[in-house]
Design a protein around this motif. Sequence first.
Motif, PDB file in Angstrom:
ATOM      1  N   LEU A 178      -5.159   9.730   2.391  1.00  0.00           N
ATOM      2  CA  LEU A 178      -4.103   8.740   2.974  1.00  0.00           C
ATOM      3  C   LEU A 178      -5.553   7.499   3.630  1.00  0.00           C
ATOM      4  N   VAL A 219      -6.837   4.664   5.780  1.00  0.00           N
ATOM      5  CA  VAL A 219      -6.662   3.819   7.125  1.00  0.00           C
ATOM      6  C   VAL A 219      -7.681   2.272   6.899  1.00  0.00           C
ATOM      7  N   SER A 220      -7.535   0.920   7.638  1.00  0.00           N
ATOM      8  CA  SER A 220      -7.468  -0.332   7.444  1.00  0.00           C
ATOM      9  C   SER A 220      -8.961   0.416   8.722  1.00  0.00           C
ATOM     10  N   GLU A 221      -9.433  -0.082   8.843  1.00  0.00           N
ATOM     11  CA  GLU A 221     -11.362  -0.354   9.398  1.00  0.00           C
ATOM     12  C   GLU A 221     -11.358  -1.509  10.296  1.00  0.00           C
ATOM     13  N   CYS A 265      -2.333  -0.654   5.503  1.00  0.00           N
ATOM     14  CA  CYS A 265      -2.764   0.592   6.753  1.00  0.00           C
ATOM     15  C   CYS A 265      -3.175   0.434   8.010  1.00  0.00           C
ATOM     16  N   ARG A 266      -2.592  -0.178   8.317  1.00  0.00           N
ATOM     17  CA  ARG A 266      -2.711  -0.232  10.163  1.00  0.00           C
ATOM     18  C   ARG A 266      -2.692   1.734  10.556  1.00  0.00           C
ATOM     19  N   HIS A 267      -1.898   1.672   9.354  1.00  0.00           N
ATOM     20  CA  HIS A 267      -1.734   3.945  10.036  1.00  0.00           C
ATOM     21  C   HIS A 267      -1.647   3.824   8.901  1.00  0.00           C
ATOM     22  N   PRO A 268      -1.865   5.529   8.539  1.00  0.00           N
ATOM     23  CA  PRO A 268      -2.287   6.023   7.361  1.00  0.00           C
ATOM     24  C   PRO A 268      -1.128   6.797   6.852  1.00  0.00           C
ATOM     25  N   THR A 269      -1.800   5.534   5.112  1.00  0.00           N
ATOM     26  CA  THR A 269      -0.937   5.287   4.938  1.00  0.00           C
ATOM     27  C   THR A 269      -1.442   5.993   3.237  1.00  0.00           C
ATOM     28  N   ILE A 299     -12.133  -0.389   4.934  1.00  0.00           N
ATOM     29  CA  ILE A 299     -11.265   0.905   4.587  1.00  0.00           C
ATOM     30  C   ILE A 299     -11.528   1.863   5.122  1.00  0.00           C
TER      31      ILE A 299
END
Length: 120
Positions: free
Chosen positions: A35, A37-39, A57-61, A90
């Motif tokens: 998964l 996620v964008s930081e 990836c604003r949300h886990p992808t 990320i």
Amino acid sequence: MVRRPVDTGDPDRLYTVTQGRSHPVDDSSFDLVTLVVSECGPTPGMQSEHVRILELCRHPTAVVEISAEMRLPITVVRILLGDLLSTGRITARHPRAGRSLVDLPDPSFLEEVLHGLRNL
């Protein structure tokens, strides 16, 4: 949602996207179900594929979902993710490994819960 096939038809484009690299620096960082996620958000001048990943990836992808959405081969996506990970844009979360028998609850406890549920 209609899924389009992965875009493997233009090798020149893939070469450009990866800047000529054929595999990520750290191949162990991203398996198919990792998964991401964008930081942070995109910044001006970023490569368009990097921008797209940060937006996805604003949300886990999962890596496989990123590949499908971008219509790029997994190898190319892993290279791009490696770029973003190395700059701290990320984070990657690996799924929990299978639980060992030691971590599982006691079978007698589970039986008691089952009996309690049946009695409801």
